[in-house]
Motif scaffolding. Structure first.
Motif, PDB file in Angstrom:
ATOM      1  N   LEU A 171       0.827  -1.204   0.000  1.00 15.32           N
ATOM      2  CA  LEU A 171       0.000   0.000   0.000  1.00 15.32           C
ATOM      3  C   LEU A 171       0.865   1.260   0.000  1.00 15.32           C
ATOM      4  CD1 LEU A 171      -3.066   0.516   0.055  1.00 15.32           C
ATOM      5  CD2 LEU A 171      -2.886   0.809   2.522  1.00 15.32           C
ATOM      6  N   LEU A 172       1.845   1.299   0.894  1.00 21.41           N
ATOM      7  CA  LEU A 172       2.727   2.465   0.948  1.00 21.41           C
ATOM      8  C   LEU A 172       3.615   2.544  -0.291  1.00 21.41           C
ATOM      9  CD1 LEU A 172       3.847   2.607   4.692  1.00 21.41           C
ATOM     10  CD2 LEU A 172       2.048   3.887   3.537  1.00 21.41           C
ATOM     11  N   THR A 173       4.027   1.383  -0.779  1.00 20.81           N
ATOM     12  CA  THR A 173       4.840   1.376  -1.997  1.00 20.81           C
ATOM     13  C   THR A 173       4.068   1.966  -3.169  1.00 20.81           C
ATOM     14  OG1 THR A 173       6.054  -0.587  -1.248  1.00 20.81           O
ATOM     15  CG2 THR A 173       6.114  -0.105  -3.593  1.00 20.81           C
ATOM     16  N   ALA A 174       2.784   1.622  -3.274  1.00 22.19           N
ATOM     17  CA  ALA A 174       1.945   2.177  -4.349  1.00 22.19           C
ATOM     18  C   ALA A 174       1.800   3.690  -4.197  1.00 22.19           C
ATOM     19  CB  ALA A 174       0.580   1.505  -4.335  1.00 22.19           C
ATOM     20  N   ALA A 175       1.678   4.169  -2.954  1.00 22.62           N
ATOM     21  CA  ALA A 175       1.563   5.615  -2.737  1.00 22.62           C
ATOM     22  C   ALA A 175       2.831   6.343  -3.158  1.00 22.62           C
ATOM     23  CB  ALA A 175       1.257   5.881  -1.263  1.00 22.62           C
ATOM     24  N   VAL A 176       3.987   5.770  -2.807  1.00 23.41           N
ATOM     25  CA  VAL A 176       5.262   6.381  -3.221  1.00 23.41           C
ATOM     26  C   VAL A 176       5.407   6.334  -4.735  1.00 23.41           C
ATOM     27  CG1 VAL A 176       7.769   6.191  -3.060  1.00 23.41           C
ATOM     28  CG2 VAL A 176       6.371   5.823  -1.028  1.00 23.41           C
ATOM     29  N   ALA A 177       5.021   5.212  -5.339  1.00 22.68           N
ATOM     30  CA  ALA A 177       5.126   5.080  -6.794  1.00 22.68           C
ATOM     31  C   ALA A 177       4.252   6.096  -7.512  1.00 22.68           C
ATOM     32  CB  ALA A 177       4.741   3.668  -7.210  1.00 22.68           C
ATOM     33  N   GLY A 178       3.085   6.400  -6.948  1.00 26.88           N
ATOM     34  CA  GLY A 178       2.213   7.403  -7.564  1.00 26.88           C
ATOM     35  C   GLY A 178       2.865   8.768  -7.640  1.00 26.88           C
ATOM     36  N   ARG A 179       3.618   9.120  -6.616  1.00 26.04           N
ATOM     37  CA  ARG A 179       4.319  10.406  -6.635  1.00 26.04           C
ATOM     38  C   ARG A 179       5.494  10.372  -7.616  1.00 26.04           C
ATOM     39  NH1 ARG A 179       2.463  13.437  -2.348  1.00 26.04           N
ATOM     40  NH2 ARG A 179       4.168  14.927  -2.597  1.00 26.04           N
ATOM     41  N   LEU A 180       6.176   9.222  -7.698  1.00 25.79           N
ATOM     42  CA  LEU A 180       7.278   9.118  -8.643  1.00 25.79           C
ATOM     43  C   LEU A 180       6.787   9.200 -10.085  1.00 25.79           C
ATOM     44  CD1 LEU A 180       9.444   6.250  -7.080  1.00 25.79           C
ATOM     45  CD2 LEU A 180       9.806   8.712  -6.917  1.00 25.79           C
ATOM     46  N   ALA A 181       5.623   8.621 -10.341  1.00 32.65           N
ATOM     47  CA  ALA A 181       5.091   8.616 -11.702  1.00 32.65           C
ATOM     48  C   ALA A 181       4.756  10.009 -12.198  1.00 32.65           C
ATOM     49  CB  ALA A 181       3.854   7.716 -11.769  1.00 32.65           C
ATOM     50  N   ARG A 182       4.621  10.989 -11.307  1.00 34.70           N
ATOM     51  CA  ARG A 182       4.327  12.373 -11.712  1.00 34.70           C
ATOM     52  C   ARG A 182       5.597  13.213 -11.836  1.00 34.70           C
ATOM     53  NH1 ARG A 182       0.017  11.295  -8.071  1.00 34.70           N
ATOM     54  NH2 ARG A 182       1.109  12.296  -6.342  1.00 34.70           N
ATOM     55  N   SER A 183       6.741  12.569 -11.737  1.00 31.13           N
ATOM     56  CA  SER A 183       8.003  13.290 -11.844  1.00 31.13           C
ATOM     57  C   SER A 183       8.298  13.652 -13.303  1.00 31.13           C
ATOM     58  CB  SER A 183       9.144  12.433 -11.272  1.00 31.13           C
ATOM     59  OG  SER A 183      10.389  13.028 -11.520  1.00 31.13           O
ATOM     60  N   ARG A 184       9.201  14.600 -13.500  1.00 31.74           N
ATOM     61  CA  ARG A 184       9.601  14.995 -14.851  1.00 31.74           C
ATOM     62  C   ARG A 184      10.811  14.200 -15.342  1.00 31.74           C
ATOM     63  NH1 ARG A 184       9.039  21.644 -14.926  1.00 31.74           N
ATOM     64  NH2 ARG A 184       6.804  21.687 -14.388  1.00 31.74           N
ATOM     65  N   ASP A 185      11.446  13.459 -14.441  1.00 27.48           N
ATOM     66  CA  ASP A 185      12.602  12.652 -14.815  1.00 27.48           C
ATOM     67  C   ASP A 185      12.117  11.327 -15.403  1.00 27.48           C
ATOM     68  OD1 ASP A 185      15.596  12.078 -14.613  1.00 27.48           O
ATOM     69  OD2 ASP A 185      14.738  10.392 -13.489  1.00 27.48           O
ATOM     70  N   VAL A 186      12.662  10.952 -16.567  1.00 23.29           N
ATOM     71  CA  VAL A 186      12.182   9.779 -17.287  1.00 23.29           C
ATOM     72  C   VAL A 186      12.381   8.498 -16.472  1.00 23.29           C
ATOM     73  CG1 VAL A 186      12.446   8.354 -19.362  1.00 23.29           C
ATOM     74  CG2 VAL A 186      12.571  10.855 -19.512  1.00 23.29           C
ATOM     75  N   SER A 187      13.588   8.314 -15.937  1.00 23.22           N
ATOM     76  CA  SER A 187      13.851   7.092 -15.187  1.00 23.22           C
ATOM     77  C   SER A 187      12.987   7.003 -13.938  1.00 23.22           C
ATOM     78  CB  SER A 187      15.335   7.007 -14.807  1.00 23.22           C
ATOM     79  OG  SER A 187      15.721   8.143 -14.048  1.00 23.22           O
ATOM     80  N   THR A 188      12.718   8.141 -13.305  1.00 23.42           N
ATOM     81  CA  THR A 188      11.865   8.139 -12.123  1.00 23.42           C
ATOM     82  C   THR A 188      10.433   7.773 -12.491  1.00 23.42           C
ATOM     83  OG1 THR A 188      13.250   9.857 -11.133  1.00 23.42           O
ATOM     84  CG2 THR A 188      11.093   9.506 -10.154  1.00 23.42           C
ATOM     85  N   VAL A 189       9.950   8.325 -13.614  1.00 26.84           N
ATOM     86  CA  VAL A 189       8.602   7.986 -14.083  1.00 26.84           C
ATOM     87  C   VAL A 189       8.515   6.500 -14.413  1.00 26.84           C
ATOM     88  CG1 VAL A 189       6.911   8.353 -15.922  1.00 26.84           C
ATOM     89  CG2 VAL A 189       8.124  10.297 -14.944  1.00 26.84           C
ATOM     90  N   LEU A 190       9.536   5.965 -15.104  1.00 23.96           N
ATOM     91  CA  LEU A 190       9.535   4.532 -15.432  1.00 23.96           C
ATOM     92  C   LEU A 190       9.506   3.678 -14.165  1.00 23.96           C
ATOM     93  CD1 LEU A 190      12.092   4.336 -18.390  1.00 23.96           C
ATOM     94  CD2 LEU A 190       9.626   3.974 -18.493  1.00 23.96           C
ATOM     95  N   ALA A 191      10.301   4.065 -13.152  1.00 22.33           N
ATOM     96  CA  ALA A 191      10.313   3.323 -11.898  1.00 22.33           C
ATOM     97  C   ALA A 191       8.946   3.361 -11.234  1.00 22.33           C
ATOM     98  CB  ALA A 191      11.378   3.886 -10.960  1.00 22.33           C
ATOM     99  N   GLY A 192       8.323   4.548 -11.214  1.00 18.94           N
ATOM    100  CA  GLY A 192       7.007   4.673 -10.609  1.00 18.94           C
ATOM    101  C   GLY A 192       5.966   3.838 -11.324  1.00 18.94           C
ATOM    102  N   ARG A 193       5.980   3.860 -12.663  1.00 17.33           N
ATOM    103  CA  ARG A 193       5.017   3.076 -13.424  1.00 17.33           C
ATOM    104  C   ARG A 193       5.256   1.573 -13.244  1.00 17.33           C
ATOM    105  NH1 ARG A 193       0.363   4.293 -15.067  1.00 17.33           N
ATOM    106  NH2 ARG A 193       0.573   3.018 -16.938  1.00 17.33           N
ATOM    107  N   LEU A 194       6.531   1.190 -13.169  1.00 16.44           N
ATOM    108  CA  LEU A 194       6.839  -0.220 -12.980  1.00 16.44           C
ATOM    109  C   LEU A 194       6.312  -0.719 -11.641  1.00 16.44           C
ATOM    110  CD1 LEU A 194       8.289  -2.721 -14.068  1.00 16.44           C
ATOM    111  CD2 LEU A 194      10.374  -1.904 -12.965  1.00 16.44           C
TER     112      LEU A 194
END
Length: 635
Positions: free
Chosen positions: A240-263
Motif C-alpha cells: 500500500l505504501l509502496t503504491a503511494a510512493v510510486a504514484g508520486r514518482l510517476a508524476r516526476s519529470r525525470d524519465v527514469s523516475t517515471v519509469l520506476a514509478g510506473r513499474l
C-alpha cells in the motif's frame, strides 16, 4: 481423474526447473526449521508435571523460536507464486477450453503438491541432520533428545497443505486467457490491508497504559498479539505504501523516475512480495536484539556477564557439608595460583541489630585493606582500626535504595559472632570513603559494605570462618579450573556465582543468534528467488523499451529505484513497529528505557543490506543496446 493428474504433473515440468527446485527447497527448509522450532523447547526445558515448576526461560526461548514462522511463510508464498503470470495464463487457457473451475483448481493443486511432497520428504531428512548436529554441538543445553515423531509428520503435512493453498489462492480470480496483470494496468492495493494497523496500535496502547507493577498474563497476551499484528502490518501495508510512493514518482519529470514509478504501480504487489521476507526478518531481528539487550541490561545479569567476560571473578570455596574445617594450607595454595588476586576466609561477624531489621542492617566486611580494595574503590582505609564506609553519590543504575539504606553509625557497634552467638563491643571512630561509581567499572553490581573490620581484630575474637573461603581471580576459565582443581584435591567444593546466570545468557544468545541467522538466510533466499523470477518476467517489457530507444542507463536507474523503494518501505515499517514492540516489552519488564543489543542489530543489518544489494545487482535485468527476437516473445 487420471487425466487431470497427468496434466498437473506436466504443468509441473512445464514450469521449469527454477520453479520446481524453488518449491522443493522452500518446503524442505520450512519442514526442517518449523519442526526444530517446535521440538527444541521441550528438549531444552522438558515440561514438568506441575505447571508452576516450568523453567522461566522456556517461555522466552519458545517465543523466540516461534518467530521463525514468519519468514518461513513468506518463503512458501514466494516459491508458490514463482512464474505466476505464465502459470495463471496456462490455467486460464484450460478454463477457456471448457475445463470447469473446480478441475482447474485440482490441476493447480497437483502442479504444486508434486514438488511440495518431494520437498517435505527432503525436509524430514534435513531435520534428521539438524537434530544430529544439535545433539553434537549443543549437548550441554539439551536435557533430553530432540523429538522425532508425530510433530514432525504434522509439520510436513501442514507445510504441503499451506504451500498448496498459498499457490492456488489467486487461481480463483482467473477468468480468461489474458489472466494476470497487464503490463499497462495500474494495480491499487486495497485499503483492507490497513486492518492490522489499528489492532497493533490498540494492543500497544493497552500494554503501555498498564503500570509495570500491574502486569499480568493478559498483558503478556496483549504484547504477543501486538507483535503478531505488527508483523502483519509489515507484510500487508508494504504494498500500500509502496503504491503511494510510486504514484508520486510517476508524476516526476525525470524519465527514469517515471519509469520506476510506473513499474511499481503495475507490479506493486508482486514486487512487494519479493521484499516481504526481508521486512519481516528485520522486524524479527530487531525484536530478538531488543529482548536480548533487555535481558542483558538487568543489573544482576550484567554483573555476572562482566565477571565472566571481563573480570574480575568471584569464587566461593567451602567444605563439602559447609561445616567441616578446610585444609589449613588450602588458602595459601590457592593464593599462589597465577591469576588469583586475593583469598580470605569468610567472616562470621554480624551486627546484633540485624536480628530485627535485616534490610537496614550494616553489612560487614572482614579482611585487610588490600582485600577490601579488590571489591571496592576507596580511600582512607587502615588495617588497625574498624571504620564506617561512606559512599559517594550513587549512580543512577544503582539508585534503588539498597546503597542508601539508613542506619545508625555509632562510635561503638555491637557485633555477634555467628558460630558461638557471643557479642562483642567494637569501637568505630574512623570512616572510609568509597567511590561507588569507580567501583562499578570492575563490579557493575558491587556488594554493599557499610562497616570494615580489620582481620586482626576478627582473629582476636575467633570470628573467622574455617569452612569457607572467598577468592577473587582474573578473567578466564583457566584460573577458575586451577582453583577448582586445588580445592577438589583438598576435599573442598567450588561454586562460581556468575556461572549459572552466564550459562543462561549463553543459551539465550545462541537461540537469538540462531533464529536471526536462520531468518536472514530464509529472507535472502526468498529475495534471490523472487528477483530471478521477476527478472525473467520483465524480459519482454524491458526488450520493448530498448526497442523504442530508451537508453540503457535510464533503464538501469529505473530498475534500481523500483527495487529499492519496496525494500526501503518494508524496512522502515519493520523498524518502526519493531521499536514500538521492544519499548512495550521494556515497559512490562520494569518501565525503564529500551535496551538493544546493538552488536547483533548492526551485524544482521549489514549482512541484509550487503546481500540485498549484491543480489539486486546480480539479478538486475541486463539492458542491451540490441535485442533478440525471443526477448519480445510473449506466451
Amino acid at each position: 481423474m487420471g487425466a487431470l493428474l497427468r496434466l498437473g504433473v506436466r504443468l509441473t515440468r512445464a514450469g521449469g526447473w527454477l520453479r520446481i527446485w524453488s518449491v522443493v527447497t522452500g518446503c524442505a527448509l520450512a519442514v526442517a526449521l518449523l519442526a526444530i522450532a517446535w521440538e527444541l523447547p521441550d528438549a531444552m526445558f522438558p515440561p514438568p508435571e506441575k505447571p508452576m515448576d516450568v523453567d522461566p526461560q522456556r517461555g522466552p526461548i519458545a517465543s523466540l523460536l516461534a518467530l521463525i514462522t514468519a519468514p518461513v511463510i513468506a518463503l512458501l508464498l514466494a516459491v508458490g507464486r514463482m512464474s505466476s503470470e505464465v502459470r495463471d495464463r496456462r490455467l486460464a487457457s484450460l478454463m477457456l477450453l471448457g475445463v470447469s473451475r473446480r478441475r482447474v483448481l485440482l490441476v493447480a493443486t497437483i502442479e504444486n503438491v508434486t514438488p511440495a511432497l518431494i520437498g517435505a520428504a527432503a525436509g524430514i531428512a534435513m531435520y534428521a541432520l539438524l537434530r544430529a548436529l544439535l545433539a553434537a554441538v549443543a549437548a550441554d543445553a539439551l536435557v533430553q533428545p530432540i523429538g522425532f515423531g508425530p510433530r514432525l509428520a504434522l509439520v510436513a503435512v501442514g507445510v504441503v497443505v499451506l504451500s498448496s493453498v498459498l499457490a492456488i489462492a489467486p487461481v480463483r480470480r482467473l477468468s480468461g486467457p489474458r489472466a494476470g496483470v497487464s503490463e499497462a494496468t495500474v494495480t491499487s492495493p486495497s485499503l483492507w490491508r490497513l486492518i492490522p494497523v489499528p489492532v497493533a496500535i490498540a494492543l500497544l496502547i493497552a500494554v503501555f497504559t498498564t503500570p509495570p507493577e500491574h502486569v499480568t498474563g493478559r498483558t503478556a497476551l496483549a504484547l504477543f498479539g501486538a507483535a503478531i499484528a505488527a508483523a502483519l502490518c509489515v507484510v500487508l501495508v508494504t504494498p500500500l505504501l509502496t503504491a503511494a510512493v510510486a504514484g508520486r514518482l510517476a508524476r516526476s519529470r525525470d524519465v527514469s523516475t517515471v519509469l520506476a514509478g510506473r513499474l511499481v504501480q503495475t507490479q506493486g504487489v508482486s514486487i512487494s512480495r519479493r521484499v516481504t521476507a526481508l521486512g519481516v526478518t528485520t522486524f524479527v531481528v530487531l525484536c530478538g536484539a531488543g529482548y536480548l539487550g533487555l535481558y542483558e541490561s538487568d543489573p544482576v545479569t550484567a554483573s555476572y556477564v562482566h565477571q565472566v567476560e571481563q573480570g574480575p571473578q568471584e569464587i566461593w570455596v567451602s567444605s563439602p557439608d559447609g561445616a567441616a574445617h578446610l585444609d589449613p594450607d588450602l588458602e595459601e595454595e590457592i593464593d599462589g595460583i597465577d591469576g588469583v588476586r586475593g583469598v580470605w576466609p569468610m567472616w562470621v561477624l554480624w551486627p546484633s541489630q540485624c536480628a530485627n531489621s535485616p534490610v537496614e542492617c550494616p553489612q560487614v566486611f572482614v579482611g585487610t585493606c588490600q582485600q577490601l580494595e579488590l571489591v571496592a574503590t576507596l580511600t582512607g582505609c587502615s588495617d588497625t582500626e574498624a571504620a564506617w564506609i561512606e559512599r559517594t553519590a550513587v549512580p543512577p543504575s544503582l539508585d534503588d535504595g539498597w546503597y542508601t539504606a539508613p542506619f545508625d553509625r555509632n562510635a561503638q557497634v555491637e557485633l555477634t559472632i555467628g558460630d558461638t552467638g557471643t557479642s562483642i563491643m567494637l569501637p568505630v571512630a574512623e570512616s572510609i570513603t568509597q567511590d561507588l561509581e569507580a567501583t562499578t567499572e570492575q563490579w557493575p553490581l558491587p556488594q554493599r559494605y557499610d562497616l570494615f573490620v580489620p582481620i586482626s581484630i576478627a582473629k582476636q575474637h575467633d570470628a573467622l570462618s574455617t569452612t569457607h573461603l572467598n577468592v577473587i581471580v582474573d578473567v578466564g576459565s583457566d584460573v577458575r579450573t586451577q582453583v577448582s582443581e586445588a580445592a577438589q584435591s583438598a576435599g573442598a567444593r567450588v561454586f562460581v556465582p556468575a556461572i549459572p546466570d552466564y550459562q543462561r545468557i549463553v543459551t539465550l544468545r545462541t537461540v537469538v543468534w540462531s533464529v536471526a541467522a536462520a531468518s536472514v538466510a530464509v529472507a535472502l533466499l526468498v529475495f534471490t528467488l523472487a528477483s530471478l523470477d521477476r527478472a525473467r518476467a520483465q524480459r519482454r517489457g524491458r526488450a520493448r523499451l530498448v526497442a523504442v530507444g530508451v537508453p540503457a542507463h535510464v533503464l538501469r536507474r529505473a530498475q534500481g529505484l523500483s527495487n529499492g523503494i519496496p525494500l526501503a518501505v518494508a524496512v522502515v515499517l519493520a523498524l518502526g513497529f519493531g521499536w514500538a514492540s521492544i519499548a512495550a516489552l521494556a515497559h512490562t519488564a520494569d518501565g525503564t528505557g529500551t535496551s538493544i543489543n546493538w552488536g547483533m542489530l548492526a551485524t544482521t543489518s549489514t549482512v541484509i543490506a550487503a546481500a540485498a544489494l549484491l543480489i539486486s545487482l546480480v539479478t538486475l535485468p541486463l539492458t542491451r543496446a540490441t535485442i533478440r527476437a525471443e526477448d519480445l516473445r510473449h506466451e
